[in-house]
Enzyme design. Sequence first.
Site, PDB file in Angstrom:
ATOM      1  N   GLY A  66      79.445 -76.017  70.336  1.00 50.91           N
ATOM      2  CA  GLY A  66      80.389 -75.701  69.283  1.00 50.91           C
ATOM      3  C   GLY A  66      81.830 -75.661  69.745  1.00 50.91           C
ATOM      4  N   ALA A  87      75.219 -72.931  74.866  1.00 47.71           N
ATOM      5  CA  ALA A  87      76.654 -73.091  74.625  1.00 47.71           C
ATOM      6  C   ALA A  87      76.936 -74.410  73.925  1.00 47.71           C
ATOM      7  CB  ALA A  87      77.417 -73.018  75.942  1.00 47.71           C
ATOM      8  N   GLU A 145      68.085 -63.020  63.678  1.00 49.16           N
ATOM      9  CA  GLU A 145      68.083 -61.583  63.960  1.00 49.16           C
ATOM     10  C   GLU A 145      67.011 -60.851  63.164  1.00 49.16           C
ATOM     11  OE1 GLU A 145      71.716 -59.204  65.154  1.00 49.16           O
ATOM     12  OE2 GLU A 145      71.559 -58.700  63.030  1.00 49.16           O
ATOM     13  N   ALA A 197      73.478 -64.465  74.193  1.00 46.00           N
ATOM     14  CA  ALA A 197      74.474 -65.261  73.486  1.00 46.00           C
ATOM     15  C   ALA A 197      75.684 -65.464  74.382  1.00 46.00           C
ATOM     16  CB  ALA A 197      74.880 -64.562  72.194  1.00 46.00           C
ATOM     17  N   ASN A 231      78.907 -65.739  73.632  1.00 48.95           N
ATOM     18  CA  ASN A 231      80.175 -65.087  73.286  1.00 48.95           C
ATOM     19  C   ASN A 231      80.189 -63.621  73.715  1.00 48.95           C
ATOM     20  OD1 ASN A 231      78.221 -64.499  71.340  1.00 48.95           O
ATOM     21  ND2 ASN A 231      79.738 -64.172  69.732  1.00 48.95           N
TER      22      ASN A 231
END
EC number: 2.4.1.-
Length: 308
Positions: A85, A83, A263, A173, A175
């Site tokens: 940003g 985490a 990815e 991730a 989000n």
Amino acid sequence: MNSKRMLLLVLFAFSLMLVERYFRNHQVEELRLSDWFHPRKRPDVITKTDWLAPIVWEGTFDRQVLEKHYRRRNITVGLAVFATGRFAEEYLRLFLHSANKHFMTGYRVIFYIMVDAFLQLPDIQPSPLRTFKAFEVDAERWWLEGSLVYMKSLGEHITSHIQDEVDFLFSMAVNQVFQNEFGVETLGPLVAQLHAWWYFRNTKNFPYERRPTSAASIPFGQGDFYYGSLMVGGTPRNILDFIEEYLNGVIHDIKNGLNSTYEKHLNKYFYLNKPTKLLSPEYSWDLAFSPPPQIQYVKVAHDSHRKL
């Protein structure tokens, strides 16, 4: 034979019988796929790969059988998240609160939270089965791309302590929000997440890396599925193997003046190292799209329109 010697032999035989019974009662039998996986219950979707790995959809698994097996194994599961940003604090709060409610309920879980120095960790209601460990990522690495920073840090933590603390590890991730139970049906030696959007496209022209000089390259006409990068799981050893291959691939590309995405490196790894279990798009649904009829329950949701 005197009575004392006879008594010793009887006691020895009895002790052997007790030891044998103990190990028989405490031995955890291997779980066969047919014991818990019932693909015929979902004829509307692909439920097995060409290499016979299960694709887990709602309705295909017997939760009671799985729960019995993994409770006897007395497992601990790790969940790692990165985490940083602009929106990291908001995302982390939603992620951790929802994971605390839906991720591996009833099992020991260790959350590994990798953050920058300025992030305020959310307050989480303590639980005997939940442990939260926060690690500050080295500030000297912030010039690197985010996935590279995270994976390098995660690999170091796996080597130094995670591999001795958990039986299975997920990297996800931040989000994302858990909306329904994310349970032991997802566990396996090497677990991949099907990409929510690309799974429902009737095409074999997936957006793999096609430049032949890239370490992530998959030639045209080859490839199995397109995997999403928001989740990868497995044993700590297998996650570490992936991280090492990913980092080596990035170094190779940098030397060749290339810059492929995380990815695409992930898809190349799963092309060469077939996952033992695949999770359906239910486990990482993009909120930008309305769920089709095949999506019975959204287990984890993410918003692709918002970026960290």
